[in-house]
Design a protein around this motif. Structure first.
Motif, PDB file in Angstrom:
ATOM      1  N   PRO A 213       1.018  -1.427   0.046  1.00 43.30           N
ATOM      2  CA  PRO A 213       0.060  -0.064  -0.196  1.00 43.30           C
ATOM      3  C   PRO A 213       1.131   1.153   0.450  1.00 43.30           C
ATOM      4  O   PRO A 213       0.570   2.531  -0.620  1.00 43.30           O
ATOM      5  CB  PRO A 213      -1.107  -0.080   1.657  1.00 43.30           C
ATOM      6  CG  PRO A 213      -1.298  -1.757   1.499  1.00 43.30           C
ATOM      7  CD  PRO A 213       0.242  -2.509   0.803  1.00 43.30           C
ATOM      8  N   ARG A 214       1.590   1.417   1.044  1.00 43.30           N
ATOM      9  CA  ARG A 214       2.482   2.206   0.938  1.00 43.30           C
ATOM     10  C   ARG A 214       3.357   3.225  -0.658  1.00 43.30           C
ATOM     11  O   ARG A 214       3.616   4.422  -1.106  1.00 43.30           O
ATOM     12  CB  ARG A 214       3.828   2.087   1.617  1.00 43.30           C
ATOM     13  CG  ARG A 214       4.676   3.504   1.813  1.00 43.30           C
ATOM     14  CD  ARG A 214       5.781   3.385   3.336  1.00 43.30           C
ATOM     15  NE  ARG A 214       6.696   1.974   2.489  1.00 43.30           N
ATOM     16  CZ  ARG A 214       7.881   1.456   1.530  1.00 43.30           C
ATOM     17  NH1 ARG A 214       8.170   3.005   1.472  1.00 43.30           N
ATOM     18  NH2 ARG A 214       8.220   1.022   1.711  1.00 43.30           N
ATOM     19  N   ARG A 215       3.956   1.652  -1.312  1.00 46.95           N
ATOM     20  CA  ARG A 215       4.471   2.048  -2.277  1.00 46.95           C
ATOM     21  C   ARG A 215       2.974   2.618  -3.648  1.00 46.95           C
ATOM     22  O   ARG A 215       3.420   3.468  -4.876  1.00 46.95           O
ATOM     23  CB  ARG A 215       5.026   0.579  -3.289  1.00 46.95           C
ATOM     24  CG  ARG A 215       5.880   0.780  -4.674  1.00 46.95           C
ATOM     25  CD  ARG A 215       6.804  -0.004  -4.918  1.00 46.95           C
ATOM     26  NE  ARG A 215       7.385  -0.016  -5.946  1.00 46.95           N
ATOM     27  CZ  ARG A 215       8.352  -0.429  -6.702  1.00 46.95           C
ATOM     28  NH1 ARG A 215       8.160  -2.122  -6.166  1.00 46.95           N
ATOM     29  NH2 ARG A 215       9.106  -0.307  -7.454  1.00 46.95           N
ATOM     30  N   ILE A 216       1.626   1.981  -3.645  1.00 48.37           N
ATOM     31  CA  ILE A 216       0.692   2.053  -4.066  1.00 48.37           C
ATOM     32  C   ILE A 216       0.993   3.497  -3.954  1.00 48.37           C
ATOM     33  O   ILE A 216       0.310   4.719  -4.827  1.00 48.37           O
ATOM     34  CB  ILE A 216      -0.229   1.181  -4.765  1.00 48.37           C
ATOM     35  CG1 ILE A 216      -0.123   0.020  -4.772  1.00 48.37           C
ATOM     36  CG2 ILE A 216      -1.745   2.105  -5.532  1.00 48.37           C
ATOM     37  CD1 ILE A 216      -0.955  -1.031  -4.713  1.00 48.37           C
ATOM     38  N   VAL A 217       0.310   4.025  -2.954  1.00 45.44           N
ATOM     39  CA  VAL A 217       0.148   5.833  -2.483  1.00 45.44           C
ATOM     40  C   VAL A 217       1.753   6.817  -2.917  1.00 45.44           C
ATOM     41  O   VAL A 217       0.560   7.601  -3.615  1.00 45.44           O
ATOM     42  CB  VAL A 217      -0.214   6.060  -0.908  1.00 45.44           C
ATOM     43  CG1 VAL A 217      -0.081   7.363  -0.312  1.00 45.44           C
ATOM     44  CG2 VAL A 217      -0.998   5.450  -0.427  1.00 45.44           C
ATOM     45  N   TRP A 218       2.818   6.181  -3.034  1.00 49.03           N
ATOM     46  CA  TRP A 218       3.559   7.273  -3.214  1.00 49.03           C
ATOM     47  C   TRP A 218       4.176   7.353  -4.803  1.00 49.03           C
ATOM     48  O   TRP A 218       4.581   8.560  -5.451  1.00 49.03           O
ATOM     49  CB  TRP A 218       4.828   7.001  -2.865  1.00 49.03           C
ATOM     50  CG  TRP A 218       5.183   7.352  -1.357  1.00 49.03           C
ATOM     51  CD1 TRP A 218       4.492   6.972   0.272  1.00 49.03           C
ATOM     52  CD2 TRP A 218       4.770   9.123  -0.989  1.00 49.03           C
ATOM     53  NE1 TRP A 218       5.231   8.121   1.328  1.00 49.03           N
ATOM     54  CE2 TRP A 218       4.241   8.784   0.401  1.00 49.03           C
ATOM     55  CE3 TRP A 218       5.284   9.819  -1.598  1.00 49.03           C
ATOM     56  CZ2 TRP A 218       4.367  10.115   1.369  1.00 49.03           C
ATOM     57  CZ3 TRP A 218       5.156  11.201  -0.551  1.00 49.03           C
ATOM     58  CH2 TRP A 218       4.846  11.296   1.313  1.00 49.03           C
ATOM     59  N   ARG A 219       3.318   5.847  -5.473  1.00 47.56           N
ATOM     60  CA  ARG A 219       3.929   5.897  -6.547  1.00 47.56           C
ATOM     61  C   ARG A 219       3.332   6.229  -7.550  1.00 47.56           C
ATOM     62  O   ARG A 219       3.388   6.641  -9.027  1.00 47.56           O
ATOM     63  CB  ARG A 219       3.986   4.417  -6.941  1.00 47.56           C
ATOM     64  CG  ARG A 219       6.086   4.422  -6.254  1.00 47.56           C
ATOM     65  CD  ARG A 219       7.177   5.034  -6.932  1.00 47.56           C
ATOM     66  NE  ARG A 219       7.281   4.338  -8.268  1.00 47.56           N
ATOM     67  CZ  ARG A 219       7.855   3.411  -9.272  1.00 47.56           C
ATOM     68  NH1 ARG A 219       8.551   2.443  -7.981  1.00 47.56           N
ATOM     69  NH2 ARG A 219       8.257   3.079  -9.887  1.00 47.56           N
ATOM     70  N   HIS A 220       1.914   6.173  -6.962  1.00 48.77           N
ATOM     71  CA  HIS A 220       0.219   6.075  -8.048  1.00 48.77           C
ATOM     72  C   HIS A 220      -0.694   7.147  -7.634  1.00 48.77           C
ATOM     73  O   HIS A 220      -0.800   8.125  -8.294  1.00 48.77           O
ATOM     74  CB  HIS A 220      -0.229   4.789  -8.244  1.00 48.77           C
ATOM     75  CG  HIS A 220       0.582   3.463  -8.911  1.00 48.77           C
ATOM     76  ND1 HIS A 220       0.837   3.681  -9.814  1.00 48.77           N
ATOM     77  CD2 HIS A 220       0.947   2.622  -7.967  1.00 48.77           C
ATOM     78  CE1 HIS A 220       1.620   2.690 -10.733  1.00 48.77           C
ATOM     79  NE2 HIS A 220       1.800   1.874  -9.303  1.00 48.77           N
ATOM     80  N   LEU A 221      -0.631   7.244  -6.381  1.00 45.18           N
ATOM     81  CA  LEU A 221      -1.358   8.420  -6.503  1.00 45.18           C
ATOM     82  C   LEU A 221      -0.766  10.044  -5.655  1.00 45.18           C
ATOM     83  O   LEU A 221      -1.834  10.641  -6.445  1.00 45.18           O
ATOM     84  CB  LEU A 221      -2.276   7.828  -4.761  1.00 45.18           C
ATOM     85  CG  LEU A 221      -3.454   6.637  -4.656  1.00 45.18           C
ATOM     86  CD1 LEU A 221      -3.831   6.184  -3.262  1.00 45.18           C
ATOM     87  CD2 LEU A 221      -3.729   6.533  -5.955  1.00 45.18           C
TER      88      LEU A 221
END
Length: 329
Positions: A213-221
């Motif tokens: 989740p942390r990577r999705i937030v920082w890389r996509h959102l």
């Protein structure tokens, strides 16, 4: 026998292709060019940088500081010895303005940057997890929004926060209080935008692939709401500077011996007729600060606007001076 004047058809075709090729300009380059073509925004950036440099190196241009009293020049207008005059206590106004500008800019930058970072993390986290986590975090957010900021600032910087006040400078305490109340509105907006991003195919694909989740937030959102975050930084810096001036003006912000633009404006209000330079100098600096930030914000908004025509074409013609004739071996 080889003809030295022969032309290689493949080389000619390649040169013609390169000469007529369109080179894609990156998104960041387009945004930068849009901003530079906005003369008002560039002027705002220059003014803000000049004031920032002045606040950090201006003190080296005078022998006076904000604590030294000149008993021979009390309440004197601007002169060769005191560039901006002195206060009714004989303190050099130039030195106090340098210190006050630095404190106000520091408060604005820290609050503007950190509050947007907190809002981005909090809002994106709410949108990503949703469900009960979103409801609990939204309840906390709404409860913080309902808190009376003015009352909390007054208690924290006055008698109610005396224990904490002894350990921290008043400007640092004000930064902490402003950070508590300056990120909620942005977080709620980021939450609504991030919820729409969560429905995108690339986000769902990342979830199905087991991306943390942390990577999705920082890389996509976060990158997809980058323009909003940049604009909120400039607005946050402006809001923090105005809040500092307002709180210090009414006596619940920065406390003496610390100096800020709000302290200088508030202390000179009652003597505006007797010592006008004590009032108009810090007020002018405040207008320059907030005005330059507003000019930068308008320029950034136009630069991030995809419908803006100020950027030119997204492709540029790459000029090449190549020779058509090549010697064949």
């Amino acid at each position: 026998m080889t003809n030295l004047n022969a032309v290689d058809p493949a080389a000619v075709a390649q040169d013609a292709h390169l000469e007529n090729a369109d080179v894609i300009i990156g998104k960041n380059t387009i945004i930068f060019r849009r901003f530079l073509r906005n003369k008002t925004a560039v002027a705002g950036l220059v003014i803000f940088l000049a004031l920032t440099v002045f606040s950090f190196v201006g003190g080296y241009l005078t022998q006076w500081d904000k604590e030294t009293i000149d008993p021979f020049n009390i309440g004197m207008p601007p002169s060769a010895e005191h560039y901006l005059g002195t206060s009714q206590a004989g303190i050099d106004l130039y030195a106090m303005t340098v210190e006050g500008t630095r404190i106000s800019i520091l408060i604005g930058l820290v609050v503007g940057l950190v509050s947007v970072l907190i809002a981005a993390v909090y809002g994106c986290t709410m949108a990503y997890f949703g469900g009960k986590a979103d409801k609990v975090m939204l309840f906390v957010l709404e409860a913080l929004i309902m808190m009376p900021a003015l009352l909390v600032v007054a208690v924290a910087t006055s008698g109610g926060g005396a224990g904490l006040k002894r350990d921290l400078p008043s400007w640092l305490l004000l930064i902490i209080v402003l950070l508590v109340f300056s990120w909620m509105g942005t977080a709620r907006l980021i939450r609504s935008l991030s919820m729409s991003l969560m429905q995108r195919d690339y986000v769902k694909a990342a979830q199905y692939m087991g991306v943390p989740p942390r990577r999705i937030v920082w890389r996509h959102l976060v990158p997809n709401i980058g323009s909003l975050l940049v604009l909120d930084v400039t607005r946050g810096v402006t809001g923090a500077i105005l809040a500092e001036v307002a709180f210090s003006f009414i006596g619940i912000g920065i406390k003496v011996p610390d100096v800020s633009l709000g302290v200088l404006i508030g202390g000179a209000t009652s003597q505006v007729q007797t010592f006008p330079w004590m009032f108009w100098v810090p007020l002018t600096v405040m207008f320059l600060l907030t005005g330059s930030l507003a000019m930068m914000n308008d320029g950034l908004r136009d630069a991030f606007d995809p419908s803006s025509s100020s950027s030119g074409s997204a492709r540029k013609r790459k000029a090449r001076n190549t020779s058509v004739n090549r010697n064949a071996s």
